[in-house]
Design an enzyme around this catalytic site. Structure first.
Site, PDB file in Angstrom:
ATOM      1  N   HIS A  26       0.132 -18.116  -5.235  1.00 35.69           N
ATOM      2  CA  HIS A  26       0.208 -17.809  -3.806  1.00 35.69           C
ATOM      3  C   HIS A  26       1.298 -18.642  -3.153  1.00 35.69           C
ATOM      4  CE1 HIS A  26      -1.605 -21.495  -1.998  1.00 35.69           C
ATOM      5  NE2 HIS A  26      -2.228 -21.569  -3.168  1.00 35.69           N
ATOM      6  N   CYS A  27       1.816 -18.133  -2.029  1.00 33.75           N
ATOM      7  CA  CYS A  27       2.768 -18.896  -1.216  1.00 33.75           C
ATOM      8  C   CYS A  27       2.054 -19.284   0.074  1.00 33.75           C
ATOM      9  CB  CYS A  27       4.034 -18.075  -0.962  1.00 33.75           C
ATOM     10  SG  CYS A  27       3.728 -16.522  -0.087  1.00 33.75           S
ATOM     11  N   VAL A  28       2.786 -19.494   1.146  1.00 39.68           N
ATOM     12  CA  VAL A  28       2.181 -19.961   2.396  1.00 39.68           C
ATOM     13  C   VAL A  28       1.264 -18.916   3.016  1.00 39.68           C
ATOM     14  CG1 VAL A  28       2.682 -20.781   4.739  1.00 39.68           C
ATOM     15  CG2 VAL A  28       4.123 -21.499   2.834  1.00 39.68           C
ATOM     16  N   ARG A  30       0.802 -15.419   1.350  1.00 41.05           N
ATOM     17  CA  ARG A  30       0.503 -14.249   0.523  1.00 41.05           C
ATOM     18  C   ARG A  30      -0.027 -14.621  -0.858  1.00 41.05           C
ATOM     19  NH1 ARG A  30       6.404 -12.245   0.972  1.00 41.05           N
ATOM     20  NH2 ARG A  30       6.605 -14.311   1.865  1.00 41.05           N
TER      21      ARG A  30
END
Length: 472
Positions: A26-28, A30
């Site tokens: 995951h990113c910030v 999504r």
């Protein structure tokens, strides 16, 4: 299990079950999945989940928009539920890249190189915008700039300009760092390579044209072979190609030189050989290619400006969907280096604003509370230059808002191109984008922004109401 186990379970089921997941991270904002078969994803079921704000596929990854602060909690429960293990970003990239064709890999490579340096470029653009406000004539006073009237501000404006210009003056250093890292070499050598190409002892690239006309280009005489002592300030292609050569040469030498001698031989040999190749062959050839690309775009937009602005405005959003928009950032930087400004980036701003306006109209058309909230928040995001939530979460989902946004962006792009709006720097691709436009072109740019706001909003609103009436 955590508090979001139900949402995690629903997401896993909607994307085809845990057996369809190759890797997940995951990113910030999504969740990012590498899936075996994206055709198994049930997007309708996925977007009915409360925590999901949208989904899309890009660069071999299927991405589910959750939101900042919440995404890591959902991810933790998802990992615990599936038992697939936490994937690093590199593992995700490797899994995703395995599914890409050569063109997609090339585009992704450009994205991986330029996205890390984008914050520095955007920051520089914003600071240059502040300098433009202070030094642009006619903004605050008739025929005079703010610093001409208030001379005590002149040195402050000069310092701001110096800070802003640094990222552009030493752009090859930034690209060298990012590109050599991407190609598997040592980042520090990439920085040295990039700075070497803009060394103060070299003829500044921006003075090359005038020096050529006067026949005053300095040269090195290498055993009877003359090599031009020219820098590559603001240039993109020379440092990109040289970085690839440097990284591959470094990896080649590390495999063949014993560990005891690597410190003494690898970096010096790699830099020396790449440096010679850069000044003798890579630089001159890619400099010519860069000039040819610039000339091509300038010719098209000079010859048929209305068509150029119309097509680029209409097609920029579809380019974002495919990821191909990353190929135009180097073109923007090349245009700025060669001509002093880019006419493409202002059209990007029109496209982003148009997507936000279409999403905003959906807030007044939609009946679902969740969709209304998503439409508003994604519109705000698009107005600030981040269009993915609006495009993938709202506009593409219903199609007609996306087409309405393309229409508004095309008309706005045509208008500002006909009025020769240019940006001497790249800034925030949304409402604050005017700061990166030359002040003399603010009026047509603001008119273009108005078109990009009104046309998509009106088309989306009217079509949405007609569509609902026809269905009722």
């Amino acid at each position: 299990m955590g508090a979001y186990q139900q949402a995690a379970a629903q997401i896993v089921e909607a994307i085809g079950g845990k057996e369809n997941i190759v890797a997940a991270t995951h990113c910030v904002t999504r969740l990012r999945f590498a899936l075996k078969e994206e055709g198994k994803v049930n997007k309708e079921a996925l977007e009915r989940i409360d925590v999901v704000k949208g989904s899309f596929s890009a660069n071999g990854q299927f991405q589910v928009v959750i939101g900042q602060g919440l995404v890591d909690k959902v991810y933790d429960d998802l990992i615990e539920l599936t038992g697939i293990g936490r994937a690093t970003k590199q593992e995700m990239k490797d899994a995703a890249e395995a599914k890409l064709n050569p063109l997609q890999r090339a585009i992704k490579t450009l994205a991986d190189i330029f996205i890390p340096i984008l914050p520095a470029i955007v920051t520089a653009g914003l600071l240059m915008g502040i300098n433009n406000v202070l030094t642009g004539p006619g903004i605050f006073y008739e025929g005079k700039s703010f610093v001409e009237v208030h001379k005590e501000w002149a040195d402050l404006a000069n310092m701001i300009n110096l800070i802003a210009n640094t990222a552009f003056v030493f752009l090859p250093g930034l690209i060298g760092w990012s590109a050599v890292t991407k190609f598997g070499g040592s980042p520090l050598l990439g920085i040295v390579l990039g700075l070497m190409l803009v060394h103060p002892d070299l003829l500044n690239a921006w003075g090359w044209g005038a020096a050529k006309e006067k026949g005053e280009i300095p040269v090195w005489n290498l055993f009877g072979f003359e090599v031009q002592k020219v820098g590559y300030q603001g240039q993109v292609l020379p440092v990109l190609v040289a970085s690839y050569v440097l990284a591959k040469l470094e990896l080649f030498l590390r495999k063949r030189i014993p560990d005891a001698f690597q410190l003494l031989l690898v970096a010096p040999l790699a830099l020396l050989i790449t440096g010679f190749l850069a000044f003798i062959a890579i630089g001159p050839v890619t400099f010519a290619i860069g000039n040819a690309i610039t000339h091509l775009f300038v010719t098209i937009f000079d010859t048929v400006p209305a068509l150029g602005g119309l097509l680029y405005g209409a097609l920029y959003a579809p380019l974002v969907v495919t990821g191909m928009h990353h190929t135009f950032l180097p073109v923007d930087l090349q245009l700025i280096a060669n001509t002093g400004g880019t006419f493409l980036w202002p059209i990007l701003v029109m496209s982003n604003i148009a997507q936000g306006s279409a999403a905003l109209a959906m807030m007044f058309v939609a009946k679902e509370e969740k969709l209304r909230g998503l439409s508003f928040t994604s519109a705000v995001s698009a107005y600030l230059g981040i269009t993915e939530p609006a495009m993938f979460g709202v506009n593409l989902r219903f199609r007609f808002p996306f087409i309405a946004a393309m229409t508004g962006a095309a008309i706005a792009g045509m208008f500002i191109t006909l009025n020769k709006v240019i940006a001497p720097s790249i800034g925030v691709g949304g409402l604050p984008g005017f700061l990166s436009i030359v002040p003399q072109k603010w009026t047509p740019f603001f008119i273009g922004m108005a078109i990009a706001i009104v046309v998509p909003f009106a088309l989306t609103f009217v079509f949405g109401k007609v569509r609902k009436t026809a269905r009722s």
